[in-house]
Design an enzyme around this catalytic site. Structure first.
Site, short mmCIF file in Angstrom:
data_model
loop_
_atom_site.label_atom_id
_atom_site.label_comp_id
_atom_site.label_asym_id
_atom_site.label_seq_id
_atom_site.Cartn_x
_atom_site.Cartn_y
_atom_site.Cartn_z
CE LYS A 269 43.32 -12.44 -6.11
NZ LYS A 269 42.74 -13.80 -6.41
NE ARG B 160 38.71 -15.05 -6.36
CZ ARG B 160 37.44 -14.40 -6.18
NH1 ARG B 160 37.16 -14.16 -5.10
NH2 ARG B 160 36.69 -14.89 -7.09
N GLY C 64 46.44 -17.84 -11.59
CA GLY C 64 46.07 -19.17 -11.62
C GLY C 64 46.94 -20.29 -11.16
CG MET D 184 49.41 -20.38 -5.54
SD MET D 184 50.14 -19.33 -4.29
CE MET D 184 49.87 -17.78 -4.58
NE ARG E 1 45.31 -9.84 -11.81
CZ ARG E 1 45.36 -10.98 -11.92
NH1 ARG E 1 45.76 -11.98 -10.92
NH2 ARG E 1 44.66 -11.67 -12.75
CG HIS F 165 46.07 -20.62 -18.08
ND1 HIS F 165 47.16 -21.33 -18.49
CD2 HIS F 165 46.77 -20.11 -16.71
CE1 HIS F 165 48.12 -21.61 -17.82
NE2 HIS F 165 47.83 -21.05 -16.86
NE ARG G 49 81.68 -10.74 -34.65
CZ ARG G 49 80.64 -10.74 -33.96
NH1 ARG G 49 80.51 -11.32 -32.83
NH2 ARG G 49 79.50 -10.09 -34.39
NE ARG H 143 87.95 -10.62 -32.69
CZ ARG H 143 86.96 -11.04 -32.27
NH1 ARG H 143 86.77 -11.21 -30.88
NH2 ARG H 143 86.12 -12.08 -33.03
CD GLU I 93 89.76 -11.76 -26.60
OE1 GLU I 93 88.53 -12.08 -26.77
OE2 GLU I 93 90.28 -11.49 -27.57
CB SER J 61 86.95 -3.58 -26.63
OG SER J 61 85.68 -4.15 -26.83
N GLY K 198 86.15 -8.32 -23.96
CA GLY K 198 85.76 -9.44 -24.64
C GLY K 198 85.15 -10.76 -23.58
CB THR K 199 82.28 -10.23 -21.07
OG1 THR K 199 81.35 -9.97 -21.97
CG2 THR K 199 82.95 -9.05 -20.26
CG ASN K 200 80.95 -13.73 -25.36
OD1 ASN K 200 80.37 -13.39 -24.51
ND2 ASN K 200 80.76 -14.09 -26.69
CG ASP K 201 87.19 -15.82 -25.82
OD1 ASP K 201 86.45 -16.67 -25.97
OD2 ASP K 201 88.33 -15.68 -26.58
CB CYS L 11 82.61 -5.99 -27.90
SG CYS L 11 84.10 -6.90 -27.73
CE1 TYR M 65 82.34 0.10 -26.89
CE2 TYR M 65 83.87 1.70 -26.05
CZ TYR M 65 83.60 0.48 -26.78
OH TYR M 65 84.58 -0.21 -27.13
#
Lengths: 930, 930
Positions: free
Chosen positions: A48, A118, A127, A129, A362, A485, A597, A653, A798, A817, A819-822, A885, A905
């Site tokens: 500001k 202010r 809003g 602060m 702003r 707000h 899957r 898969r 994975e 590929s 498998g970043t969850n596992d 994936c 990818y």
């Protein structure tokens, strides 16, 4: 570097430190920073403040004032809340310069100067602060101003505002007793609006406010204007660590060590009668992005009245006829500000007796749709380039635009189903929301934590309510407009909101509301379902079904994503199990299927019995027979996928989950057996007993197999490629279905490129077994069908060991590929199902770990494995194709890491494809080599 | 290298390839190999052949002969079982040379030459491949030999042996019909022993054998000696891939591509009446290692009679009085052979009409105890050095020596408990064994696979039985002595064995045996428990308790391990949870405690209720109260450990397992509740109902908490450091117990060095939380006790992410301990509990993976992580102390990898400490930098 060269980044020596700058001293500020470091200016003066300085330099009419820097704030907070040496003196000196410019004097009994105080941090925290207006008024200066203006009503309205704000903000008194006094005064006189109160009334209110002040604080309202200023400065500093501000920063990821600046500025009065007014406006429509002024103003009012949404406002376009000259000046200023800041501006202004003053500018907050439209338009207007336009839109905003919406058809259905439209109010933040009504923020937060969809209903919202707003699916208020707000916060978080719904009578205490409709009042109690459409302002009773947005019609989005495609290096593929998913993915721009899957097909109702009989088979022959039934079903699934993708790669898969997932749960079977035994005891006929006994036998067989398959840690058990090694006939059936489907589709004239993916590999030996099965089936299919299918063979990565031995896996695998969850589960040794409820959230909240690794790919551990695997895999096979994936494939932060690692990818759910396209482009634009 | 230099390793050109060498042609063989390449000689000629050549060169009396090389065998097997070009001609030429030396001619009607045809591969595979004796006999030569020797009985005994062996070995006829013929002939004449049959009987037997041969093969027994030789050569080649041989190689890890040589040797006759005999002997006692000739012989017998154990033999010492001169010559030869081969020899000899012939020599198999004694003695005698002595003993042998044994006390207890001593026979292989009696190899294997301890009982064992012997805890035979097949195999695999138990009448068909005792016969059926002591030859009924050996009395072992300590680089620590374990570990030579699992203390019966009430606590206060009860118990445990270790480092791991492990199982609680409800239904008094209801409430509370703590993958759930972060009060109690215990012990005058270890760490943030708890408690304890404790703070590395981020973990951790059990589980994504039964064994059997990674540390995946963690940890903290405390710490192969990676120590179970000391020394001696 010689000693004589001053290091511009060094902390200023306390002795000659500058803590305060006048609005006209931007050059001095810039001299302390590297050339062109606008971010540095914003860091020091707050957003500001920096803009007030910049406006002043641009010649825009800004009431004179000065700014106490964020450095001063941090020094104050770091030193037991003591002002740093010299700061207060500098504040006094700056005040003197303002006195000189304005010809008014602070506390002067003749021409008193009033100032506002202010907060303003580097990043906007609307809003969150505190602000105190009209500092400088006291019993003496008030009388002086009455003399000067001849407007006693105005002066005591201003004075009572100071006492009220000072009491609330600086001394922490609740606002309600003050508001009650005003209500009483109006009631006593039979009045409805504040503006109807006369001078005597405000004088009386002021006195009663001072009494309240004394009652709550035990001391008199300070009459010394400098004391007022000092306490207000402290209050703003302190508000940096107020609960609201801390919550907001936690929710939005703003750092806690930035501090806030304090902007002290001559007060101009929008409530000085006719010819005075105040307003807020956006230089473009913040809902749609349309290039048209958008905002509200109130004549004879002070700023807070507009923002708080307590009084209903006039649209800014009205000003054109009311004060044409002022309006034209305002339009010109808005154009200059947009040109200077290369972005849509959110401005506050006051007209004091016909003179326009700009109080702040702003970059304006905006809906997702507006963000996209504005970015594309600004690039079209030449104010920014394509790369900048791509950076102006957050991936989250693209996601918001793809939020579910109600369609006309849904609305008609709704009426038929008795889910009535009960209100149409201000369309404050677009999107459709369905949830149970709750009437306070704490309940909203609690219910949401339990997985309930909630809609928070309030007369109006305040910063205290933000935690509930974040947790809600939608927000509904009975007061306030598009800049209230509630509206501003809702737009920022992409939460649908309807505001100013005046027919609602909300009883917060009783947790209920009534809505006046043409057919009489309807009642909604806590927990009742309601639906709202933030794009139209409509409110419905009950649960309306939601429909997906039509991305094809989002022209600005299409333009932006087209630019994204030109800039990104990463391919964007989609995870899709069914032809319908694949088609949707194509619509969203997916370039291939990164993960199909096959088990989802197994779970379908019509097939599950076949799958179960395959699992229950006690001989290889019986298993083979069950698989023979499944083969044509799988084949036709795959044909649909290949047809939808028209020759783009489709990675399929092989079966992954443990077999027991296809059977009833152990506990359920035991319960069923207990129930059956009870049924037999109470049976009334032999037939009934016979039937029950047959059922007992069937369930017991199932139970035996389920027991057999039961595992103490199923995630780490017999699943993935391990199933393929132990039951090669299942894999052989799936491979056959894939290759026959491809052959059939190709025969029908559509190209098909299947890629066969092995899950959960941890050793080259497993791939060797699977490769053998695949090659044998491929040879057979080729013989039977007469043509060979061009397919690829690859593996999921994975399991940490797969990543660690990727160099050898690439001897057999043609693609990886991740498998970043596992991979995250095994790399952390954390079961997501168990952890997220039990300790992971606590970890994130307590700061034990930086972020939830299932949300953002962990760069240090999991990311290191991915990088290692890519490097060693490509060393073995330079043309190895690598992608991701896991769910991270749709997360912008993770996508940036994937870009950095050099994946080919990312593959994500179809709905995340547009998000990923933008995120990939941003990663490319922001990467060091770009 | 110029073209004219001949590459000695190149495959010989088929045209001039040499496939056959005479026993006197060792120099020619060596000329084809690099100088001094004795392994090459053994590879080409087989172990038995190489030694025959070497004995010939040493001047030892060896019957003349020649060897067809392993290269010929491999060429034969590679080319559809056709002899390679030139081989047969070379065989004929070599035969001619033997004819010249012996003055006899193959197939000659006057002085016929007879030869034996024996297999011989590089590594000894006793009895696994085939032998044919007396080749060259036919109707004509038999009559010629009768004329020559005047001993018709001997000649036709020899002829019938040829027909029998040729029929069995070359043509695959079962042995039983042949043996039945002999039995019939004896019965017809009322005779008991083979030797009692006269010439006419053997003539008749020979004719009947030829009839059997015709009946089973459809053709006549070949009269052409060269045809006999050719077919026998083929049979030996083929036997390389016989089932027995393949099984044996799989069990012992011998490569399948080595092939076997064929040793063709002039037959000398031990069955040529008085003054002839045959025997086998070890140059030292293979059970104890004592330096004294040890063996058996039979007068008037051929070699197979001794080895097969069918006839009972005379001890070798008897020969001294029977034929003193021959005995002395034999002793001299044994000394020369030991000196040449620097090891204890296992020799076969025949005495033909008073002339001693050595038929073979080889390094003798021995028990673990003997191996150690002999290695230490040979080093003492200067035949080998200490390093060689250390390599002569396998870590498995050290382990075998530490096998449980029965003590005298146990035996007395046994009698009291009715577990009677029923037999005392040949102590064929030491060690105590307890198991259920089974009477065939297949049953033994099957039962053992189901986790049963079995003892295999057979009249005698044959190579077909090896798979069952390997699976058994002990072996018991009614026939054969210390050199019988059963004894030799049992010693090799460290399996206790009692042989030649003549009072046993075994009925294999009925799966039972009777044992004649002084109190009448006792019967043992399949599945009945028996116990045997292979060190004393005793057999007991029932299950005898076993006691641990007294290592302190094993002097040779102590000497050897002393040498090992001088050579090893790795420290050897022990995993011990109790003071008694710690004391035992010290006895075995442990230098510290690498892992004390505090949860084992929690599981103790007296403490479990306290632990449960701590878990069930619904307020922090109640939990604190329960912990206050546990504190003194834990403290006293730790005091005991510190006292036992007398200042050596003690690593104590904070609580690791998920809390539900301390509560009853979910299924059990549900069953209990069902039972209680039934009890209430059938209750006969109000008191009974009240009690049951109270119990229901208690169990329901438990069930609720167990449900709450239930996890789908507990291995990856709320355990380890995660418990410490969520319930810091538990960790604080444990840390306090550790530090107070150390302070108390130190006060009593014993040094104590506690090291506090955090389990399951995956992020530095977790360590930071724990470090804070530890430091706070340490400061408090110091204040309270008045003295600070010198302790270390470190972490397990058992999660891939911990290994990957080891560089940052080392900022806080002062030591790492690799928990390779969990690290293997998470790196492979395999739950050991689930996998070993379900698919891991199948993986190993099918060769999908090289070995079970829970047995041998996986060098490619897990090992890579360990290496990475050590490297990066030490980069951050050069004095970081790193060790391993998983089960791999006691596995020699894994220890070698740990040495290679450069760990500071391995920690294993106390009983594995001696094994680890030796393995660590061997790793150091064999490492490239040594």
């Amino acid at each position: 570097m010689s000693d004589s060269v001053k290091d511009s980044t060094a902390a200023p020596d306390a002795a000659d430190a500058v803590w305060v700058y006048g609005f006209d001293q931007l050059d001095q500020v810039e001299a302390t920073l590297p050339p062109g470091d606008w971010e540095g200016v914003r860091g020091l003066l707050g957003g500001k403040g920096a803009n007030l300085f910049e406006m002043t330099r641009l010649g825009v009419p800004v009431p004179p004032g000065f700014t106490v820097t964020t450095a001063a704030c941090n020094a104050y907070l770091d030193h037991d809340r003591n002002f740093p040496d010299g700061m207060w003196d500098q504040e006094l000196a700056a005040l003197e310069r303002v006195e000189t410019v304005t010809g008014k004097v602070f506390g002067d009994p003749h021409k008193p100067l009033l100032v506002s105080c202010r907060s303003g941090s580097k990043f906007s925290m609307p809003g969150m602060m505190d602000t105190v207006l009209n500092i400088g008024l006291n019993d003496t200066t008030a009388e002086a101003m009455v003399k000067d203006t001849g407007d006693e009503r105005f002066v005591f309205d201003a004075y009572r505002r100071l006492v009220q704000m000072f009491g609330c903000v600086v001394m922490g008194i609740d606002d309600e007793p003050f508001e009650e006094v005003i209500a009483e005064e109006k009631e006593a006189r039979g009045l409805k609006l504040d503006v109807e109160l006369d001078a005597a009334a405000w004088r009386r209110v002021t006195e009663r406010f001072k009494g309240l002040y004394r009652a709550f604080t035990g001391s008199d309202f300070p009459q010394d204007p400098l004391k007022q200023l000092e306490l207000a400065t402290r209050a703003v500093f302190n508000s940096w660590f107020g609960k609201r501000a801390v919550d907001y920063r936690n929710a939005t990821g703003i750092r806690h060590d930035l501090g806030t600046a304090v902007n002290i500025q001559t007060v101009v009065f929008g409530n000085m009668g006719v010819g005075s007014g105040t307003g807020v406006a956006f230089t473009r429509n913040p809902n749609t992005g349309e290039k048209v002024l958008y905002g509200d103003y109130l004549m004879n009012a002070q700023g807070e009245d507009v923002v708080a949404g307590i009084r209903n406002t006039e649209p800014i376009s009205q000003l054109k006829s009311e004060m044409p000259q002022v309006y034209q000046e305002f339009v010109d200023i808005c154009d200059r500000l947009e040109a200077r800041f290369s972005d849509m501006q959110d401005v506050e202004f006051t007209i004091e007796r016909g003179k326009l003053w700009m109080l702040q500018t702003r970059n304006g907050k905006r809906t997702a749709r507006a963000a996209i439209q504005i970015a594309v338009d600004l690039a079209g207007e030449g104010l920014i380039d394509q790369r900048e336009a791509l950076l102006r839109v957050t991936p989250d905003q693209v996601d918001q635009l793809l939020h579910p919406q109600f369609t006309e058809a849904t609305r008609k259905d709704a009426v038929v189903a008795g889910k009535r439209l009960v209100e149409k109010a201000v369309n404050a933040s677009p999107g459709a929301a369905v949830g149970r009504a709750v009437f306070d923020a704490d309940t909203a937060e609690k219910w949401a934590a339990n997985g309930e969809a909630v809609i928070m209903v309030r007369p109006e919202t305040k910063p205290d309510d933000v935690h509930g707003m974040i947790a809600s699916k939608g927000i509904l208020t009975s007061r306030g407009g598009a800049t209230s707000h509630a509206a501003v916060v809702a737009r920022q978080f992409g939460t649908p909101a309807v505001c100013g719904a005046e027919t609602l009578k909300i009883d917060v205490e009783r947790k209920a509301m009534s809505i006046a409709t043409s057919e009489g009042p309807v009642y909604v109690r806590e927990g009742d379902w309601i639906s709202l459409d933030g794009a139209t302002g409509e409110v419905f009773l009950g649960q309306l079904p939601t429909h997906e947005p039509d991305v094809a019609k989002e022209e600005a989005l299409a333009t932006l994503l087209g630019w994204a495609d030109q800039h990104r290096k990463l391919g964007v593929w989609a995870n899709a199990d069914y032809p319908a998913d694949a088609k949707r993915a194509r619509t969203f721009g997916a370039e291939g299927i990164g993960l199909c899957r096959t088990e989802h097909m197994f779970f379908e109702e019509a097939r599950l019995p076949l799958v179960q009989s395959m699992i229950m088979a006690d001989t290889e022959e019986r298993r083979a027979a069950a698989l023979d039934f499944l083969l044509p079903l799988q084949r036709s699934d795959f044909e649909g996928l290949f047809e939808a993708m028209e020759g783009r790669p489709v990675i399929i898969r092989l079966l992954d989950p443990p077999l027991h997932e296809f059977l009833p749960a152990y506990d359920d079977l035991q319960q069923d057996l207990t129930d059956l035994k009870v049924r037999i005891q109470h049976a009334t006929s032999l037939t009934e007993i016979d039937e029950a006994l047959a059922e007992v036998r069937r369930k017991e067989d199932l139970l035996a197999r389920v027991s057999d398959l039961r595992e103490s840690n199923p995630m780490l058990g017999l699943r993935g490629v391990r199933l393929g090694v132990i039951y090669p006939e299942i894999s052989a059936m799936q491979v056959r279905a894939i290759l026959e489907a491809a052959a059939n589709v190709i025969r029908r004239g559509t190209p098909a490129h299947p890629e066969i993916m092995i899950p959960l590999t941890s050793d080259l030996g497993e791939l060797a077994v699977m490769r053998k099965i695949v090659d044998e089936v491929a040879a057979k299919v080729q013989e039977e069908m007469g043509n060979g299918i061009d397919f690829k063979f690859g593996t999921m990565i994975e399991i940490p060991r797969a990543a660690l031995t990727a160099g050898t896996l690439a001897e057999t695998a043609e693609f990886f590929s991740f498998g970043t969850n596992d991979l995250t589960q095994t790399t952390y040794g954390i079961s997501r199902d168990d952890a997220e409820g039990k300790f992971l959230m606590q970890y994130v909240e307590q700061g034990v770990i930086a972020s939830n690794p299932f949300q953002h790919l962990d760069p240090d551990g999991v990311g290191q494995l991915v990088r290692h695997a890519v490097e060693h895999g490509r060393k073995t096979r330079p043309d190895l194709h690598v992608g991701i994936c896991g769910e991270h494939g749709g997360d912008p932060k993770s996508i940036a890491l994937c870009h950095d690692i050099g994946l080919d990818y990312v593959s994500c759910s179809p709905f995340r494809v547009p998000v990923a396209r933008l995120a990939a482009a941003q990663a490319a634009i922001q990467s060091p080599e770009a």
